[in-house]
Every structure is written in structure tokens, then in C-alpha cells.
Design an enzyme around this catalytic site. Structure first.
Site, short mmCIF file in Angstrom:
data_model
loop_
_atom_site.label_atom_id
_atom_site.label_comp_id
_atom_site.label_asym_id
_atom_site.label_seq_id
_atom_site.Cartn_x
_atom_site.Cartn_y
_atom_site.Cartn_z
N LYS A 51 47.73 58.85 -51.61
CA LYS A 51 47.96 57.41 -51.45
C LYS A 51 46.81 56.59 -52.05
CE LYS A 51 51.52 57.74 -48.10
NZ LYS A 51 51.49 59.21 -47.86
C1 PLP Z 1 52.65 59.98 -47.91
C2 PLP Z 1 52.51 61.44 -48.12
C3 PLP Z 1 53.59 62.23 -48.58
C4 PLP Z 1 54.97 61.66 -48.83
O1 PLP Z 1 55.02 60.79 -49.94
P1 PLP Z 1 56.26 59.79 -50.13
O2 PLP Z 1 55.85 58.88 -51.23
O3 PLP Z 1 56.40 59.06 -48.82
O4 PLP Z 1 57.46 60.60 -50.46
C5 PLP Z 1 53.36 63.58 -48.82
N1 PLP Z 1 52.15 64.14 -48.57
C6 PLP Z 1 51.10 63.41 -48.12
C7 PLP Z 1 49.81 64.10 -47.83
C8 PLP Z 1 51.24 62.04 -47.87
O5 PLP Z 1 50.19 61.32 -47.41
#
Ligand code: PLP
Length: 469
Positions: A113
Site C-alpha cells: 500500500k
Molecule cells: C491490501 C492488501 C492486499 C489486498 O489488496 P487489494 O488491492 O485490496 O486487492 C493483499 N496483501 C496485503 C499485504 C495487503 O495489505
């Protein structure tokens, strides 16, 4: 480049306007009017760019209301070796069995993120500065999103963050990551409740239009188009690092929850990136896997959402999915609206007539990974390659392994580092995950958080007293 809504009820708007909004006024999600097409020659010319330069090229295609020199300044500030630990920003690391890892978790909070949030922090500050405006971000988090947002927005002019989290329900590491921030514009509010109750309070306050306007409330949730656009960049980067010849195909495997990460891969593929398959991996919460297997989209109630050892993928509905459905339905907003009306009435909608296109036209395939799969995969990858992967990435590797084809690199997106989920690492390997050197004293840093009873009026009062006018 102007933006429209998936539900057809929004007049075309420039990037800077949709940047600061959540849902479109008609309840839909913002999408560009048309997608830019990237030629094979352009792709080849991009091989020599560093990450920030590539980000400038790609984001400039989506953002034409920020001068290019300014945009370049923002991408260089967002994607610097200082923030991501090395000049590579996103390393490509070989694994085994034709797979490699795209290292998206080298940023401050050790999860992917950061890739989008670091850019969002820069572009928010820039746009607010231009407009002489302020914004108060209100959000709820159970871990990754909140800490990525706080680390990206700390110290930024014009923005304050009010982040609700469930008191005593995050890992020590996640708590320390958020609560150790001492910046005056970051407000951690721990509520004596569960995540869903935090989320309900955010909805109640954001739905109070007087309060929202009075305090310029905004959000940084995963439906924000700027986040998707920033994520498109690393699919191009991955292709450029994994191939040597024009037109060569690769596949990507993506641990998925809200469909934000893999949606960016879908956009990159539609822009002309030679992507063979987009492999969608879910954990036991398989709303999306079920859709790609059956054509039926059936979000689950919170009571049917399992708490798993890949917690950032524990979702009951996929908030970005509507943008893909818009494409599946040929960009027909009336049909999109009909789907969501059907969903409201019967709790699901059925696009099984499109099933043959999911793979042949869009490259999508999907699979499920369970707790036992995660442990086995973490263990076997470590034994065979020496590389330690986190539980979410393990879900990706597990499902990807079924779709590896000779001569086609399979790039698995590394969505977090193992240090964040050490308990599960210990369960798999018998040893806790190593903590990166610069974070070893994190747990001993002083923490800054207020604890409140889980009541909307208490949160409202706190924001009224602390939000800059
Ligand atoms: C947010 C997240 C996901 C999922 O990603 P999306 O964009 O919601 O599909 C997968 N792994 C981790 C570690 C995350 O923080």
C-alpha cells in the site's frame, strides 16, 4: 484526460477534482474516459528509465492538469531511495519454478500500500496547496491501510489524518507502526470495539453532510483512482525488468482483497502491456475466486467473513470490482447500475454469460489458498530458495504455481514483508521473521494514541476540537 463514473451520472471532471472525492455523486467509481495505448516502441524506450521517471511517464497519461515538471517532482519525492531503501524502489527477485517476486513492500510500512500512498501524499499536498484548501482524512483501519496513509501524510501541509482503529486488536508491530508517529497532523484514535464498528462510525460521520462540509472530511480508501493509477506503474516496471525482447509475454499473480491491486494490472494490460494471465489469488474469503469460477458475484455479510492468517485479504466485498464489471459490460453504465440494483435486491448478480471472456479476452484466472497452503508454501519456498515470504505473498505463490507456463515469466506480487506477520512465519518455519534493522527499536518508541469508547459522538467531538478549520 477527463473522468467519468461507472454509473454514468457524473459530468466529465479533471483529475484534481476526482482526487479529493470518494465515490462519484451517483454512487459509482471514477474512470478515465478512455485508456491511453502504449506502443511496443514506447515500451522499449522506457527500459532505461528509473522507477520515478517511469512513474512520471505513466502518471502523466492520466493526469493532465498538473504540469509535467511538477509531476516529476512529486514522483521523485514519492519514489526515492530514502523512502524505499534502495535505488531500485521495486526489486525483482528470482524464486523457483519459473516464478519471481516483484518487491512492492520496501516502503516505510513494509506492505504494497506504500506504493500508492506515497504518491497520494505528495499529490494531495500539491493540489491542496494550489487551492489554498485543507483536508481532514477520516478513516478506519485494521492494519495496513491506516499505517500506509499515516506514513504518507505525516507532516504534509494542509492535511490532517484521523484514523480509527480497534483498541487491542492489531498486532504489536502494526500498533507500533501507527502509534509511534509523533507528527501533530496525525491523530490515532483507538476505539473500544471491533473494526466493523470503527468503519460504521466513519460512515456515520462522512454521511453527515453538514459535519463533512464543515470539517472538509475526505478519505484515502482503496477506491481512489489516484491509487490505482500509481499501481499501474509497477506492472510496467515488472514487465520491463523480467523481459529482454519486445512483445514478450509475462503473467502476474496477485494476492487479492478489494480488487485494487489486480485492477491496476488489468488497466496495464488494456493499455497494451504484453500480459498473458492475471492470476487472482484469494484466501478462504473467496468472493472473487467464486466470481471468476462461476460468473456470480455474491458479497458476504460480515458474519461469513473469516478471520485468516492473511488478514489484509479478509474482505466480504471487493470495493474496486465495479470498475472491472464496467469493462466486462462494454462500458455500459446502465447495465452496471442494473447489476448493483440487482445486488441490493437479491444479494448477488449473475454475469455467467460472460464467463468465456474472463480468461480468453481479459486473461483472468483465479484460485484459493488456505491456512495450510500458506504454511506449506512459506516453508517450501524457504527450503527450496532461501527466500522468506509473508502469508499474503504465499497465497499468491500457491495459486500462481498452477498457472506457470514454459517460457512465460510468472511474476508474483510481494504484498508484504514477513516481519509484519511474524506469528504465522513462526508457525510455518519454527522461527520468528527477522525485523529490518531500521525497525528493531520500533516497539520501544513512545506511542501517541487516544483511547475512546466506541461512540460516534465521542469521535465527532474529538474531530471538532482537533481539526484545523
Ligand atoms: C491490501 C492488501 C492486499 C489486498 O489488496 P487489494 O488491492 O485490496 O486487492 C493483499 N496483501 C496485503 C499485504 C495487503 O495489505
Amino acid at each position: 484526460m477527463k473522468y467519468l463514473s461507472t454509473r454514468g451520472g457524473m459530468a466529465p471532471q479533471p483529475f484534481s477534482d476526482i482526487l479529493l472525492e470518494g465515490l462519484a455523486p451517483d454512487g459509482g467509481l471514477a474512470l478515465p474516459e478512455s485508456l491511453p495505448a502504449i506502443s511496443a516502441d514506447t515500451l522499449e524506450a522506457w527500459r532505461k528509465l528509473n522507477y520515478a521517471e517511469l512513474a512520471t511517464e505513466i502518471l502523466a497519461l492520466f493526469i493532465d492538469d498538473i504540469p509535467r515538471a511538477d509531476l516529476a517532482r512529486l514522483t521523485h519525492a514519492a519514489y526515492s531511495a530514502d523512502v524505499f531503501g534502495s535505488e531500485q524502489i521495486v526489486p525483482l527477485k528470482p524464486l523457483n519454478k519459473g516464478m519471481s517476486l516483484l518487491g512492492l513492500s520496501e516502503g516505510p510500512t513494509l506492505a504494497f500500500k506504500d506504493m500508492a500512498m506515497q504518491f497520494l501524499g505528495q499529490v494531495f499536498e500539491y493540489v491542496l496547496d494550489k487551492r489554498q484548501a485543507t483536508l481532514n482524512i477520516l478513516g478506519a483501519t485494521s492494519g495496513d491501510t491506516g499505517s500506509a496513509a499515516e506514513h504518507a501524510l505525516r507532516g504534509k501541509r494542509g492535511v490532517s489524518v484521523f484514523m480509527l482503529s480497534p483498541h487491542g486488536r492489531m498486532s504489536d508491530f502494526q500498533r507500533a507502526q501507527m502509534y509511534s508517529l509523533q507528527d501533530p497532523n496525525i491523530h490515532n484514535i483507538a476505539l473500544k470495539g471491533v473494526f466493523d464498528e470503527c468503519q460504521d462510525i466513519v460512515k456515520a460521520l462522512a454521511g453527515d453532510l453538514d459535519f463533512k462540509a464543515k470539517h472538509s472530511l475526505g478519505a484515502v480508501n482503496s477506491i481512489n483512482w489516484a491509487r490505482i493509477a500509481a499501481q499501474v506503474v509497477y506492472y510496467f516496471w515488472g514487465w520491463l525488468r523480467a523481459t529482454t525482447a519486445s512483445g514478450q509475454q509475462v503473467s502476474f499473480a496477485v494476492p487479492s482483497g478489494n480488487f485494487g491491486n489486480i485492477l491496476a494490472g488489468h488497466i496495464a494490460r488494456r493499455m497494451g502491456l504484453p500480459v498473458r494471465r492475471l492470476v487472482l489469488a484469494t484466501n478462504e474469503n473467496n468472493v472473487l475466486e467464486e466470481f471468476f469460477r462461476t460468473g456470480i458475484y455474491r458479497p458476504r455479510p460480515a458474519s461469513e467473513t473469516h478471520a485468516t492468517t492473511s488478514p489484509s485479504m479478509d474482505i466480504s466485498r471487493a470495493s474496486n470490482f465495479e470498475r472491472f464489471v464496467f469493462d466486462l459490460l462494454g462500458g455500459d453504465a446502465d447495465k452496471v447500475r442494473a447489476c448493483w440494483n440487482e445486488l441490493a435486491v437479491s444479494g448477488q448478480f449473475d454475469l455467467s454469460d460472460k464467463l468465456p471472456e474472463f480468461e480468453t479476452r481479459y486473461g483472468f484466472v483465479a484460485g484459493v489458498s488456505t491456512h495450510a497452503d500458506r504454511l506449506n508454501t512459506i516453508r517450501s519456498v524457504q527450503q527450496e530458495t532461501g527466500v522468506l515470504i509473508d502469508p499474503h505473498t504465499a497465497d499468491g505463490v500457491k495459486v500462481a504455481a498452477n498457472y506457470v507456463e514454459p517460457g512465460i515469466p510468472m511474476i508474483v506480487l510481494e504484498t508484504a514483508l514477513p516481519a509484519k506477520f511474524s506469528e504465522t512465519i513462526e508457525a510455518a518455519t519454527g522461527k520468528p521473521a527477522p525485523v529490518p534493522a531500521h525497525l528493531q527499536n520500533l516497539a520501544s518508541l513512545p506511542q501517541r494514541v487516544v483511547v475512546l469508547d466506541c461512540q460516534v459522538e465521542l469521535v465527532r467531538d474529538y474531530i471538532s476540537r482537533h481539526a484545523p478549520a
